[in-house]
Design a protein around this motif. Structure first.
Motif, PDB file in Angstrom:
ATOM      1  N   LYS A 168       0.807  -1.214   0.000  1.00  0.00           N
ATOM      2  CA  LYS A 168       0.000   0.000   0.000  1.00  0.00           C
ATOM      3  C   LYS A 168       0.845   1.270   0.000  1.00  0.00           C
ATOM      4  CE  LYS A 168      -4.072  -2.026   0.303  1.00  0.00           C
ATOM      5  NZ  LYS A 168      -5.100  -1.912  -0.760  1.00  0.00           N
ATOM      6  N   GLY A 169       2.144   1.120   0.132  1.00  0.00           N
ATOM      7  CA  GLY A 169       3.017   2.289   0.103  1.00  0.00           C
ATOM      8  C   GLY A 169       3.183   2.984   1.432  1.00  0.00           C
ATOM      9  N   TYR A 170       2.731   2.348   2.529  1.00  0.00           N
ATOM     10  CA  TYR A 170       2.881   2.962   3.844  1.00  0.00           C
ATOM     11  C   TYR A 170       4.340   2.941   4.310  1.00  0.00           C
ATOM     12  CZ  TYR A 170      -2.190   2.412   3.912  1.00  0.00           C
ATOM     13  OH  TYR A 170      -3.517   2.467   3.594  1.00  0.00           O
ATOM     14  N   ILE A 171       5.073   1.923   3.917  1.00  0.00           N
ATOM     15  CA  ILE A 171       6.514   1.869   4.181  1.00  0.00           C
ATOM     16  C   ILE A 171       7.208   1.548   2.861  1.00  0.00           C
ATOM     17  CG2 ILE A 171       6.273   1.175   6.592  1.00  0.00           C
ATOM     18  CD1 ILE A 171       6.842  -1.685   5.795  1.00  0.00           C
ATOM     19  N   PRO A 172       8.433   2.046   2.684  1.00  0.00           N
ATOM     20  CA  PRO A 172       9.109   1.833   1.398  1.00  0.00           C
ATOM     21  C   PRO A 172       9.520   0.374   1.189  1.00  0.00           C
ATOM     22  CG  PRO A 172      10.584   2.898   2.964  1.00  0.00           C
ATOM     23  CD  PRO A 172       9.225   2.860   3.611  1.00  0.00           C
ATOM     24  N   GLN A 173       9.605  -0.015  -0.057  1.00  0.00           N
ATOM     25  CA  GLN A 173      10.085  -1.350  -0.402  1.00  0.00           C
ATOM     26  C   GLN A 173      11.538  -1.488   0.028  1.00  0.00           C
ATOM     27  OE1 GLN A 173       8.446  -3.957  -2.128  1.00  0.00           O
ATOM     28  NE2 GLN A 173      10.268  -5.156  -1.673  1.00  0.00           N
ATOM     29  N   PRO A 174      11.885  -2.466   0.845  1.00  0.00           N
ATOM     30  CA  PRO A 174      13.291  -2.625   1.263  1.00  0.00           C
ATOM     31  C   PRO A 174      14.200  -2.846   0.056  1.00  0.00           C
ATOM     32  CG  PRO A 174      11.820  -4.004   2.590  1.00  0.00           C
ATOM     33  CD  PRO A 174      11.001  -3.489   1.451  1.00  0.00           C
ATOM     34  N   LYS A 175      15.365  -2.233   0.110  1.00  0.00           N
ATOM     35  CA  LYS A 175      16.319  -2.400  -0.984  1.00  0.00           C
ATOM     36  C   LYS A 175      17.012  -3.753  -0.909  1.00  0.00           C
ATOM     37  CE  LYS A 175      17.188   2.560  -1.432  1.00  0.00           C
ATOM     38  NZ  LYS A 175      18.208   3.654  -1.367  1.00  0.00           N
ATOM     39  N   LYS A 176      17.110  -4.292   0.288  1.00  0.00           N
ATOM     40  CA  LYS A 176      17.693  -5.620   0.476  1.00  0.00           C
ATOM     41  C   LYS A 176      16.684  -6.517   1.190  1.00  0.00           C
ATOM     42  CE  LYS A 176      22.527  -4.092   0.790  1.00  0.00           C
ATOM     43  NZ  LYS A 176      23.756  -4.106   1.630  1.00  0.00           N
ATOM     44  N   ASP A 177      16.870  -7.783   1.036  1.00  0.00           N
ATOM     45  CA  ASP A 177      15.989  -8.752   1.702  1.00  0.00           C
ATOM     46  C   ASP A 177      16.108  -8.579   3.218  1.00  0.00           C
ATOM     47  OD1 ASP A 177      14.472 -10.855   2.534  1.00  0.00           O
ATOM     48  OD2 ASP A 177      15.746 -12.422   1.692  1.00  0.00           O
ATOM     49  N   PRO A 178      14.987  -8.239   3.912  1.00  0.00           N
ATOM     50  CA  PRO A 178      15.054  -8.026   5.365  1.00  0.00           C
ATOM     51  C   PRO A 178      15.049  -9.322   6.180  1.00  0.00           C
ATOM     52  CG  PRO A 178      12.822  -7.666   4.605  1.00  0.00           C
ATOM     53  CD  PRO A 178      13.641  -7.972   3.377  1.00  0.00           C
ATOM     54  N   PHE A 179      14.936 -10.463   5.503  1.00  0.00           N
ATOM     55  CA  PHE A 179      14.799 -11.720   6.245  1.00  0.00           C
ATOM     56  C   PHE A 179      16.010 -12.029   7.127  1.00  0.00           C
ATOM     57  CE2 PHE A 179      14.439 -16.262   7.015  1.00  0.00           C
ATOM     58  CZ  PHE A 179      13.092 -16.382   7.322  1.00  0.00           C
ATOM     59  N   PRO A 180      17.251 -11.812   6.676  1.00  0.00           N
ATOM     60  CA  PRO A 180      18.396 -12.074   7.566  1.00  0.00           C
ATOM     61  C   PRO A 180      18.335 -11.259   8.863  1.00  0.00           C
ATOM     62  CG  PRO A 180      19.151 -11.910   5.317  1.00  0.00           C
ATOM     63  CD  PRO A 180      17.707 -11.489   5.302  1.00  0.00           C
ATOM     64  N   LEU A 181      17.924  -9.994   8.761  1.00  0.00           N
ATOM     65  CA  LEU A 181      17.797  -9.159   9.957  1.00  0.00           C
ATOM     66  C   LEU A 181      16.686  -9.684  10.853  1.00  0.00           C
ATOM     67  CD1 LEU A 181      18.499  -6.663  11.643  1.00  0.00           C
ATOM     68  CD2 LEU A 181      16.930  -5.343  10.182  1.00  0.00           C
ATOM     69  N   PHE A 182      15.586 -10.093  10.237  1.00  0.00           N
ATOM     70  CA  PHE A 182      14.474 -10.668  10.988  1.00  0.00           C
ATOM     71  C   PHE A 182      14.926 -11.900  11.763  1.00  0.00           C
ATOM     72  CE2 PHE A 182      11.379 -14.182  10.651  1.00  0.00           C
ATOM     73  CZ  PHE A 182      10.451 -13.745  11.575  1.00  0.00           C
ATOM     74  N   ALA A 183      15.633 -12.817  11.090  1.00  0.00           N
ATOM     75  CA  ALA A 183      16.109 -14.048  11.735  1.00  0.00           C
ATOM     76  C   ALA A 183      17.073 -13.716  12.873  1.00  0.00           C
ATOM     77  CB  ALA A 183      16.792 -14.949  10.711  1.00  0.00           C
ATOM     78  N   THR A 184      17.928 -12.729  12.648  1.00  0.00           N
ATOM     79  CA  THR A 184      18.887 -12.319  13.674  1.00  0.00           C
ATOM     80  C   THR A 184      18.175 -11.872  14.949  1.00  0.00           C
ATOM     81  OG1 THR A 184      20.473 -11.616  11.982  1.00  0.00           O
ATOM     82  CG2 THR A 184      20.758 -10.705  14.204  1.00  0.00           C
ATOM     83  N   LEU A 185      17.175 -11.004  14.794  1.00  0.00           N
ATOM     84  CA  LEU A 185      16.464 -10.465  15.949  1.00  0.00           C
ATOM     85  C   LEU A 185      15.608 -11.539  16.633  1.00  0.00           C
ATOM     86  CD1 LEU A 185      15.345  -6.997  14.510  1.00  0.00           C
ATOM     87  CD2 LEU A 185      17.168  -7.459  16.164  1.00  0.00           C
ATOM     88  N   VAL A 186      14.966 -12.419  15.847  1.00  0.00           N
ATOM     89  CA  VAL A 186      14.129 -13.474  16.427  1.00  0.00           C
ATOM     90  C   VAL A 186      14.962 -14.395  17.308  1.00  0.00           C
ATOM     91  CG1 VAL A 186      12.863 -15.582  15.878  1.00  0.00           C
ATOM     92  CG2 VAL A 186      12.303 -13.452  14.701  1.00  0.00           C
ATOM     93  N   TRP A 187      16.072 -14.911  16.770  1.00  0.00           N
ATOM     94  CA  TRP A 187      16.878 -15.861  17.523  1.00  0.00           C
ATOM     95  C   TRP A 187      17.624 -15.203  18.676  1.00  0.00           C
ATOM     96  CZ3 TRP A 187      16.461 -20.938  17.513  1.00  0.00           C
ATOM     97  CH2 TRP A 187      15.754 -21.522  16.461  1.00  0.00           C
ATOM     98  N   GLY A 188      18.090 -13.994  18.461  1.00  0.00           N
ATOM     99  CA  GLY A 188      18.746 -13.279  19.549  1.00  0.00           C
ATOM    100  C   GLY A 188      17.801 -13.025  20.706  1.00  0.00           C
TER     101      GLY A 188
END
Length: 212
Positions: A145-165
């Motif tokens: 919907k354009g509420y947040i910009p399309q990430p330039k890089k895949d955010p999944f590695p950051l997501f996995a980092t924060l979840v497991w940490g």
């Protein structure tokens, strides 16, 4: 009339009834109940079987009873929810003469409160499972919907980092805040692996067997 002829007549009558358009909404509610019961049993039974034999103590009878109870509860709750949700959707559409987006939200809210509002292990697991999917879906929708910009890089590695940490920090520091089945899994992986006495409970078993 012979038994085969009677059976054919009954099946013909039932099949014609199922094709009646004026009964479709009510029949969809009944089939939703059926599908909820079947799906709940299919996904809970193998999960309960594995988790019970891995982490639960007690006799075989106690374990089988626990598996049956968990499977029944999941199957029943999902059947009740689908029945309630589809029934309330059909009722709202009937009263307002058309289907609105708000109908699904309101019907699901009522069903969720009535069926999944009780705080028990089965409902807790289902609600948390849905929460994780909802957060993913809302993030995708916000980008779409354009509420947040399309990430330039895949955010999944950051997501996995924060979840497991975060989850391991909680487990090591505040384990009581985690859901019981997750605590059991974490204990098995990270605490039980610190203890052994000989080769038997180092490789073969998780814990040393006590002689009977």
């Amino acid at each position: 009339m012979s038994a085969p002829d009677l059976l054919r007549t009954v099946l013909y009558t039932v099949n014609n009834f199922l094709k009646e358009e004026k009964y479709k909404a009510a029949l969809a509610v009944l089939k939703g109940f059926r599908n909820g019961a079947v799906y709940g049993a299919k996904i809970r039974a193998p999960h309960a079987l594995v988790m019970t034999f891995l982490f639960r103590n007690g006799s075989l009878k106690d374990k089988m009873r626990a598996i049956a109870k968990a499977t029944y509860t999941h199957s029943r709750n999902l059947a009740y929810f689908v029945f309630t949700y589809k029934g309330l959707q059909a009722l709202q559409e009937k009263l307002q003469g058309k289907s609105l987006q708000s109908h699904s939200f309101l019907a699901a809210c009522v069903g969720g409160w009535l069926v999944f509002g009780e705080n028990n292990n089965i409902n807790s697991q289902i609600n948390m499972y849905l929460l994780s999917r909802i957060l993913f879906a809302l993030a995708r929708l916000a980008v779409e919907k354009g509420y947040i910009p399309q990430p330039k890089k895949d955010p999944f590695p950051l997501f996995a980092t924060l979840v497991w940490g975060t989850v391991l920090w909680l487990f090591e520091t505040y384990p009581h805040t985690l859901q019981p089945s997750l605590q059991s899994s974490m204990n098995y992986l990270y605490n039980d692996s610190n203890v052994w006495h000989d080769i038997s409970d180092f490789l073969v078993y998780n814990k040393q067997r006590t002689p009977k």
